[in-house]
Each structure stands twice: as structure tokens, then as C-alpha cells.
Enzyme design. Structure first.
Site, PDB file in Angstrom:
ATOM      1  N   CYS A  54      41.125  35.620  32.637  1.00  0.00           N
ATOM      2  CA  CYS A  54      41.249  36.705  33.602  1.00  0.00           C
ATOM      3  C   CYS A  54      40.629  36.446  34.972  1.00  0.00           C
ATOM      4  CB  CYS A  54      40.629  37.947  32.982  1.00  0.00           C
ATOM      5  SG  CYS A  54      40.448  39.301  34.106  1.00  0.00           S
ATOM      6  N   HIS A 112      36.545  42.598  38.613  1.00  0.00           N
ATOM      7  CA  HIS A 112      36.108  41.439  37.816  1.00  0.00           C
ATOM      8  C   HIS A 112      35.896  40.180  38.650  1.00  0.00           C
ATOM      9  CE1 HIS A 112      36.404  39.191  33.722  1.00  0.00           C
ATOM     10  NE2 HIS A 112      35.163  39.540  34.028  1.00  0.00           N
TER      11      HIS A 112
END
Length: 444
Positions: A54, A112
Site C-alpha cells: 500500500c 498512509h
């Protein structure tokens, strides 16, 4: 809207497999809104993520550069040292460069890329942020783990907020409000879902959340539940598409949909092998859709594209270009979308687990898993079964050397980055990435 610049909506799914959409081959459930987006725009058959995980892909997306330029991009160290690592605030980004072209910018959903105050959306080019800062959260409690003492991770700007409901729906509704807002400037909206990332909770599973022992949820999930999560994502995208249509600006709005990496345990990655965290095609091949009615005709496009291509492509659409001191490793793919033939690409990957290495050059792919090495023609042999290593030894050696040459330009993966957030002799505080690499996407 100045000079006819397009609005831009970039929709990023999380852990969505290549064939999880019915338009890519899923026969177990329908994704009508994304299927419609594919019919009305360009559907890429050879779309890639920059990483099999990710946050690494997100570094590539926002900077337009290989994630291996950054300590935080080295395969998820943010999970352990997120307070010490992140996207350097001084680095130009897709939103900051679009702001220079007169755009309003917003991130709704998942960030993130490091935590405030040192890192965060508001110091990296976004005017507005609503969403989660970390990698995962419960769809209903909005906590980063299980239990009342675990913090929630839902923010508006730099202020924690409370919302009730299913996170996919919440994010979609926030995006609808943003699209419907009247403004004089063009806008760039990053809509980054956490779906269909675990935990395995559908929109009607509020009662399940208190029973989950951890977010990985290894004792839960199934194909039916996964379908509910993906269909909720599709429904949310449908709301946003409808809001764009109702705004009357569909014709000159760019909409992109893709995923940050290949699918996980319940995904449908056919015809590819592998999944998230693997450099087999199933771990890095992702659905990729592009729509811009004013400029691009509906099509199925075979051009190889990858995450970091979107920065130079969208800047070109807006009338800008990458910062000269931080050249993009990607390329502007608008000419191909407007009719130029597909052309040769050279793309590089690595992943620490099982010492994985991969490089695609034209149709050939070099792959290493532990000590096993392969050469595949991934156009003819999509299943990566016929190892051409001995049949084409010169090509095998050429691609293997090319991988090594490219790898030498990037930061090494060391234990220090996962324990202290640093690489040898390079403090994240003083790291200037553009001094360390040339453009490795251009063939030597």
C-alpha cells in the site's frame, strides 16, 4: 474554471484485485457503476501498481517517482516507525503542483504517508483533508485496532472527528459534498478508499465489529462478504459519478480509478497468479480506468501504465509539468489515450519478502523469488508458467543486469529503516531524494 482546465477526481481502491470488477471478468457479482465508467472511458488491460503493498505505491503516486527514493517508501516501514518516516513536506507533489496551476485540492479517505505534525496531507499540497491517516481501520468503529483503548483514526484537517456509519459510505458522502461545492477554480479530488482492505465487514455488519479480535481478521471473511465490500465501494463510486453529472461538468472532468496493489485473500486476480506482497502479476497488475469525455474516446487500451504515470499525465492535462529538480520517473500517457500506438516500457519492482525482484521490459519479465529465477513473456504467458530462462539466455541476462543497474540507483532496504526510520548515512530529516537518482524509467 480557468482556461478550460479539467476537474480531476482520482479514485484509489485498497487491495482490489485485477478481476474484482465485472468489466474485468468477475462473474460472481456485478459492479455496475465502475463497469459504466469503463464503457464510457478507457479501460487499460496492462495497468500496474508501483508496489505490491500500500504505502509504497502511494509514495509513487503523489511524487510521480519510484518509491525507493524515500526511506518511507521501502515496503511499509511506516507500520513500525510512522512518526519518524513519511513523505518529506518539502517534496513537490501532485496536489502541490496542481495548486500552482490554480487548482483547489482535497484528499478524502486514506493517507498512509506519515503522521502529523511532521508529515501529512495538509503539509504536502492538499487544501482539505477528511479521512484516516494510517493504513487500516475498522469500517464501523473507525479505530486502528480492537478495543476501547485503541485510538480512532478519523480526521478533518488536523482535528479528530466522530462519524457514525460504514466508512466506505462516509467517505463517499464526503466526496459528493465536495463535488457539489460551488467554486471558481478547478479542483483535484483524491478519493482514496480503504475498501476492500480487511477487516471483513460489509455495510450491514455493524454488530460484527465488537466481536472481531484483530483487524487482520484471519478467522473471518469469505467470498460473499468480500463481494459485499466491493459492491459497497462500487455503490459509493456511483454516488460520486452521479454528483459529477448533476454538477453539469462531466464533459471536462477527468476520472481515474485504480488500486494501490493487487488483491488479497478473497480477490479474483484471474488470469494472473499471485496476490498482494508478491511480484507475480497478481500482486502488481491492477484495474485501471480513465475517463475524460472532452478529450478521450471510449476504448480498450493495451499500453503498459503504472501508478507514477499519473503525475505527469494529470499535470499535462492541467497545463503544467513536473518540478525540474524532481523529474518524474513516469510518463505522460495522454498521447496514447488520444490515439498514439502503445509503446515499449521498462518497469522495475522489488519486495523484501522472499527477496523478490521483478523487471518488465516490453513483453518480457524477469522475476526472482528467493533463489529461483525466471523469464516470462507476460503477454503470451499470462499465468507465468513457461520459464524462458534457458530458451532465451541472452534476454534473461540482459534483464537481470538491467534490474541490478536500476536497483543500484535506489536506497537499500536495511533493518535500520524498520527500527529507527533511517537508512545508513541518510537521516530522513535531511534527505533530498532528487540528488540520489536519475530517471530509471528511461531505457539505458
Amino acid at each position: 474554471m480557468s482556461s478550460g482546465q479539467p476537474n480531476i477526481v482520482f479514485i484509489l481502491a485498497d487491495d482490489l484485485g485485477y478481476a474484482d470488477l465485472s468489466v474485468y471478468g468477475n462473474i460472481d457479482f456485478e459492479t455496475p457503476n465502475l463497469d459504466r465508467l469503463a464503457r464510457e472511458g478507457a479501460r487499460f488491460t496492462q495497468g500496474y501498481a508501483n508496489s505490491a503493498v500500500c504505502s509504497a505505491t502511494r509514495f509513487a503516486l503523489i511524487t510521480g517517482r519510484y518509491q525507493y527514493n524515500f526511506p518511507g517508501g521501502l515496503e511499509e516501514p511506516l507500520v513500525r516507525v510512522g512518526d519518524n518516516l513519511g513523505l518529506p513536506a518539502e517534496h513537490p507533489t501532485l496536489p502541490s503542483l496542481l495548486k500552482e496551476q490554480g487548482y483547489e485540492t482535497a484528499l478524502i479517505g486514506k493517507w498512509h504517508l506519515g503522521r502529523p505534525p511532521k508529515f501529512g496531507p495538509l503539509v504536502s499540497g492538499y487544501d482539505k483533508f477528511f479521512g484516516n491517516l494510517g493504513g487500516a481501520l475498522d469500517y464501523f468503529t473507525h479505530r486502528t485496532g480492537v478495543g476501547p483503548d485503541v485510538p480512532k483514526d478519523l480526521w478533518e484537517g488536523d482535528v479528530p472527528v466522530e462519524r457514525t456509519g460504514y466508512y466506505t459510505t462516509i467517505v463517499s458522502d464526503e466526496a459528493v459534498k465536495y463535488v457539489k461545492t460551488e467554486r471558481d477554480k478547478p479542483y483535484f479530488l483524491s478519493l482514496h478508499y480503504t475498501a476492500p482492505h480487511w477487516p471483513w465487514e460489509g455495510p450491514n455488519d455493524a454488530a460484527i465489529a465488537p466481536t472481531i479480535k484483530d483487524l487482520f481478521h484471519y478467522d473471518g471473511g469469505n467470498l460473499k462478504k468480500y463481494a459485499e465490500i466491493v459492491q459497497a465501494l462500487d455503490e459509493g463510486v456511483g454516488k460520486v459519478l452521479k454528483a459529477i453529472e448533476e454538477s453539469g461538468k462531466t464533459e471536462n472532468t477527468i476520472i481515474i480509478f485504480t488500486s494501490d496493489n493487487g488483491g488479497e485473500r478473497f480477490s479474483f486476480n484471474w488470469p494472473f497468479l499471485g496476490q498482494k506482497t508478491e511480484l507475480l502479476e497478481g500482486g502488481i497488475r491492477v484495474p485501471t480506468l480513465f475517463k475524460w469525455p472532452a478529450q478521450v474516446k471510449p476504448q480498450v487500451n493495451e499500453q503498459v501504465v503504472v501508478t507514477f504515470d499519473w503525475l505527469p499525465t494529470l499535470l499535462a492535462a492541467a497545463g503544467g509539468k513536473p518540478h525540474p529538480d524532481y523529474p518524474s520517473d513516469g510518463e505522460n500517457i495522454l498521447p496514447v489515450l488520444k490515439g498514439a500506438p502503445p509503446h515499449h516500457r521498462t518497469l522495475y519492482w522489488r519486495y523484501k519478502s522472499c527477496n523478490q525482484r521483478a523487471l518488465r521490459d516490453a513483453n518480457l519479465k524477469y522475476l526472482k523469488i528467493n533463489e529461483n529465477e525466471f523469464l516470462f513473456d507476460v503477454v503470451v504467458d499470462q499465468r507465468e508458467r513457461a520459464n524462458l530462462k534457458d530458451k532465451k539466455p541472452q534476454e534473461f541476462e540482459r534483464l537481470k543486469k538491467l534490474w541490478t543497474d536500476l536497483d543500484s540507483r535506489f536506497l537499500p532496504i536495511t533493518n535500520e529503516v524498520f527500527t529507527h526510520g533511517i537508512t545508513p548515512d541518510i537521516q530522513a530529516d535531511h534527505y533530498v531524494p532528487h540528488q540520489l537518482t536519475r530517471n530509471p524509467n528511461k531505457r539505458p
